[in-house]
Design an enzyme around this catalytic site. Structure first.
Site, PDB file in Angstrom:
ATOM      1  N   LYS A   1       0.810  -1.216   0.000  1.00 42.71           N
ATOM      2  CA  LYS A   1       0.000   0.000   0.000  1.00 42.71           C
ATOM      3  C   LYS A   1       0.845   1.267   0.000  1.00 42.71           C
ATOM      4  CE  LYS A   1      -3.678  -2.265   2.639  1.00 42.71           C
ATOM      5  NZ  LYS A   1      -4.458  -2.261   3.915  1.00 42.71           N
TER       6      LYS A   1
ATOM      7  N   CYS B   1       3.538   1.159  15.078  1.00 39.13           N
ATOM      8  CA  CYS B   1       2.723   0.110  14.461  1.00 39.13           C
ATOM      9  C   CYS B   1       2.455   0.565  13.033  1.00 39.13           C
ATOM     10  CB  CYS B   1       1.454  -0.153  15.256  1.00 39.13           C
ATOM     11  SG  CYS B   1       0.507   1.308  15.732  1.00 39.13           S
TER      12      CYS B   1
END
Length: 899
Positions: free
Chosen positions: A264, A364
């Site tokens: 992505k 994260c």
């Protein structure tokens, strides 16, 4: 209000597990209230945002109508009405008042406490005071404050005051922000009191398929990891005693999630460029998995309530001691396993900071869910101040509210029509059209407007439950008790205060620009908790602050730093309204993890997330070519998100192997031989697994060969040749597009690569630094006798049409797209043989397409069949020799021309 169809209903039966009472229901603008007929019973007040599910049941044969309510505090109750119309009015009223369309409609904007509370909650946290308490600017000069984000233009989701390394300028920070998702660069969250160890937090790097890098980001993290060195100055000339090279980049995600984000445009750090530390993957699942796990816990609790209610109808008071909760269903939910994973990451970070005196960077994906959990829990273990009531409030203000957590989205404060279920039709209606309309309305209720529900997740709930685990293991080290955490959870969803209604500091302190900011229109939850009544109820009588004295020298002294056990996790039974025996039993087995820790990762070769930068390093200075390559390759990728991950080459690895004349693909697996005969042997298990098509001859074209299924299987990324196996010209186009920009960059740069490693960059060097066609790799232009030793065989020519004996093959000699050998301008030595030029066609050459040349080999060249030696091979006409043309030819390593 117009939404209130009925404000009062009498003679209502109120039922909850273990009791049945009668009374009156009152509906206000923000609460549903039940008042018992027995005046001695205390009223039940339920804020609408606490309602999680409402189910209106069909009318019974006795004419009764029942509505079942489920709350976010894991409670269930039902209201039974004597008339269907009363139940319908109450249901529709509760639905209208619960499903808010704007945050400004929530209770916090209308709440006025009586008596008034103090208004210090919004200002109790001062970033400057808190970081000075840690030692920024006093104990350590390695950190500084910056006002780069004072207007929230630099990063809208970050606080206005940031603490960064002193050695890094604001200009460098602005460049580094482009490399991190949402511009959330590494920022100091905590400086340890016992040493100069630090916790910094950020979002994931924008690596992408092209494996891009940022020098500014690398310098920023290098400065963070070197802040031990001479922290009192800008110069790194001395090492602090006790500092160890165990700096960590903690990626909280599983490796498969990191690979998926790479497709992505994001990803994880390439440790070849971050030499000051190592990286580990904690394997904590994303918000969707956490939401589903808690839903399974809630489902088990509801099934137990329903079973208990049915037993109560038969046995009445005899069933009060029955335990009907399915503990195996609770275990299968995986909730305790997720809590254990968070605790395990907390323990790793705590030890690395306190024991190893090192630094930790946590991230994260976007750095506001798992990052906030790990950062706050680690600070709770490291610093006794955060285990006091005021310190814990400041910790939440700093790491959750100031650094940004999407409370509005994760908590689902605006609710949805999906959570209100009603009968599909009226049993008294004889119209089929009415029944059909009711059915369509119910289906729209069920499936419509659910997009924002995908953002909900119990992230802050997990944090509070993890705090409860540490508090249970160390009951004397916390000033607050279990009730404090439970009340905090209640007001997380009650929407009575403005603290947990927004996603970032900017939304609380600036607002929409039209109305006053929410911090001026709502009450802070800390004003409520700091009131005298609440403080008395929330203090822990067993709290002993002397245990946190760093100078204590008893046998159990720990300098105030806690090391919680990830194996000792239990359900927070008080929060779920159950007993410890009912939820946990007498013995709770250790929670094993399905995904183990991955790491430490020191370089790209050890990283389970693919990193190869031979080609991409050359594309960094050309964003247009980099974007074109990424778009070309992304269409040929298929990212998988399940199963354990193994170390495997990435997309750039496929390109690099392609540039090496595409050796047999089975050699990419560890332990496989590069010998073509061995690879084609029937005894080779890799080939036997490739299917029936694997029996094709080894000399068949590469695009017609069967691709081994093991190729890139560990990373979940399919080879680019998987999509192009049926069209050789398409394969040629992909390679040409990928290397066109590289070849253009190498014009007049042949000498600049003279000192680079030949194993990594020989395919990208200028022509003058490489041997001519047919020469050996040592650089000598005199013919060399060919060795018959097969031990040096490491490449095969996949473009050959006939088999040939094993021999040493030169990379350049076997390049089917190479250009004719050019005279050596430097030494004025002509090539050993000059190919004859034969026109390939009567048509003029297309200047935009490179012609693939072939060559007539001298008879002495071994390794070719007689048909190859004797057949004429056309060669393109030579261009007039000029300095510009010579440079262009010499800098085209593949000889394919330029688009």
């Amino acid at each position: 209000m117009d939404a209130i169809r009925v404000s009062k209903v009498e003679q209502v039966i109120y039922s909850k597990p273990g009791s049945v009472s009668s009374g009156t229901v009152h509906l206000t603008a923000h609460h549903i209230i039940f008042r018992y007929d027995d005046v001695e019973e205390k009223e039940v007040w339920m804020p609408y945002p606490l309602i999680s599910l409402v189910n209106r049941l069909p009318q019974t044969l006795l004419g009764k109508s029942q509505i079942n309510f489920h709350t976010r505090t894991f409670e269930s109750f039902s209201l039974t009405f004597n008339k269907e119309s009363e139940a319908s009015d109450v249901f529709e009223t509760v639905k209208e008042l619960t499903v808010a369309t704007s945050v400004n409609q929530l209770y916090a904007f209308f709440y006025t406490p009586t008596p008034p509370l103090t208004s210090e909650g919004w200002t109790m946290y001062s970033p400057r005071d808190e970081y000075v308490r840690m030692g920024v600017g006093t104990r350590s000069k390695a950190w500084r404050f910056t006002d780069l984000n004072k207007d929230y233009n630099f990063c809208p989701t970050y606080p206005s005051r940031l603490v960064v390394p002193t050695r890094i300028s604001d200009t460098t920070l602005q460049y580094a922000s482009k490399y991190r998702s949402k511009c959330r660069i590494p920022i100091l969250a905590y400086l340890h009191w016992a040493n100069f160890g630090s916790i910094t937090r950020s979002s994931q790097p924008m690596v992408g398929l092209s494996q891009s890098r940022s020098v500014q980001d690398e310098k920023l993290i290098e400065a963070i990891f070197q802040s031990h060195w001479s922290p009192e100055s800008r110069v790194t000339n001395a090492n602090v005693y006790g500092a160890t090279p165990t700096n960590l980049i903690v990626d909280a995600r599983p490796t498969v999630n990191a690979v998926a984000n790479t497709a992505k445009g994001a990803g994880t750090e390439n440790m070849d460029y971050y030499k000051e530390g190592k990286k580990i993957y904690l394997g904590i699942d994303h918000i969707h998995t956490m939401r589903e796990s808690l839903a399974k816990v809630v489902e088990a609790l509801r099934e137990a309530d329903q079973l208990l209610a049915s037993i109560n109808n038969d046995l009445h008071e005899q069933s009060t001691e029955l335990a009907v909760l399915d503990k195996q269903a609770l275990r299968r939910s995986g909730w305790l396993r997720h809590i254990a994973a968070i605790m395990e990451g907390t323990l790793i970070i705590t030890k690395n900071i306190h024991v190893n005196s090192s630094h930790v960077l946590i991230h994260c994906s976007d750095g506001w869910d798992r990052t906030s959990q790990l950062s706050a829990l680690s600070q709770l273990c490291l610093d006794p101040f955060y285990r006091t009531i005021r310190g814990f409030e400041i910790l939440i203000e700093k790491d959750w509210l100031s650094f940004g957590h999407k409370f509005l989205d994760r908590c689902g404060h605006l609710s949805s029509d999906k959570f209100f279920l009603s009968p599909t039709g009226d049993t008294n209606s004889g119209s089929g059209a009415d029944a059909a309309q009711a059915f369509l309305a119910s289906m729209q209720n069920k499936f419509g407007s659910q997009s924002h529900l995908k953002e909900t997740s119990p992230v802050f709930h997990q944090f509070l439950e993890s705090v409860r685990q540490i508090q249970r293991q160390y009951p004397e080290r916390f000033e607050f008790n279990e009730r404090f955490l439970r009340q905090l959870y209640y007001h997380l969803y009650s929407c009575q205060f403005g603290t947990f209604l927004f996603n970032c500091e900017r939304e609380r302190k600036v607002g929409d620009g039209v109305n006053p900011p929410p911090c001026e229109r709502t009450i802070s939850v800390w004003d409520y908790f700091n009131s005298a009544e609440e403080m008395a109820l929330n203090r822990n009588p067993a709290y002993d602050p002397s245990l946190d004295d760093p100078s204590r020298r008893s046998s159990d002294a720990d300098m105030g730093v806690l090391f919680p056990s990830p194996k000792d996790v239990r359900f927070w039974h008080e929060l779920y309204g159950r007993t410890d025996e009912e939820m946990n039993g007498k013995f709770v087995p250790p929670q094993t993890r399905e995904i183990e820790l991955t790491g430490p990762v020191e370089n790209a070769e050890d990283d389970p997330v693919p990193h190869k930068t031979t080609v991409t390093e050359q594309l960094q200075d050309h964003p247009s070519k980099q974007t074109a390559l990424e778009n070309t390759m992304s269409s040929s990728l298929n990212v998988q998100s399940s199963g354990p991950r193994k170390s495997s080459p990435g997309i750039a690895a496929s390109l690099q192997d392609l540039s090496l004349s595409l050796p047999d693909l089975t050699t990419m697996r560890p332990g496989s031989s590069r010998n073509s005969n061995a690879a084609a042997s029937p005894s080779n298990p890799a080939q036997s697994r490739s299917g029936p098509s694997s029996t094709r001859p080894a000399n068949s074209p590469i695009w017609s060969r069967a691709m081994p299924p093991e190729l890139l299987s560990g990373s979940g990324v399919k080879s680019v040749w998987g999509k192009l196996s049926s069209n050789a010209s398409a394969a040629f186009s992909v390679v040409q597009d990928a290397y066109a920009g590289v070849a253009k960059d190498l014009i007049n740069s042949g000498a600049s690569h003279a000192e680079e490693s030949p194993e990594r960059t020989s395919e990208l060097r200028g022509r003058e630094t490489l041997g001519a066609w047919g020469q050996d790799r040592s650089g000598s232009r005199s013919p060399q006798p060919r060795s018959t030793d097969n031990s040096n065989l490491n490449l095969t020519n996949p473009w050959a049409t006939t088999s040939r004996p094993n021999r040493y093959v030169s990379l350049l000699e076997e390049n089917p797209w190479g250009a004719p050998a050019e005279p050596d301008v430097r030494s004025n030595v002509a090539p050993s043989s000059s190919p004859q030029i034969t026109p390939a066609s009567d048509l003029p050459l297309d200047p935009t397409i490179g012609t693939i040349p072939t060559y007539r080999r001298p008879a002495a060249t071994s390794g070719f069949s007689s048909r190859e030696r004797n057949s004429p091979k056309p060669v393109p006409p030579a261009a007039p020799h000029s300095p510009s043309s010579a440079t262009a030819v010499d800098s085209d390593p593949l000889g394919v021309g330029f688009l």
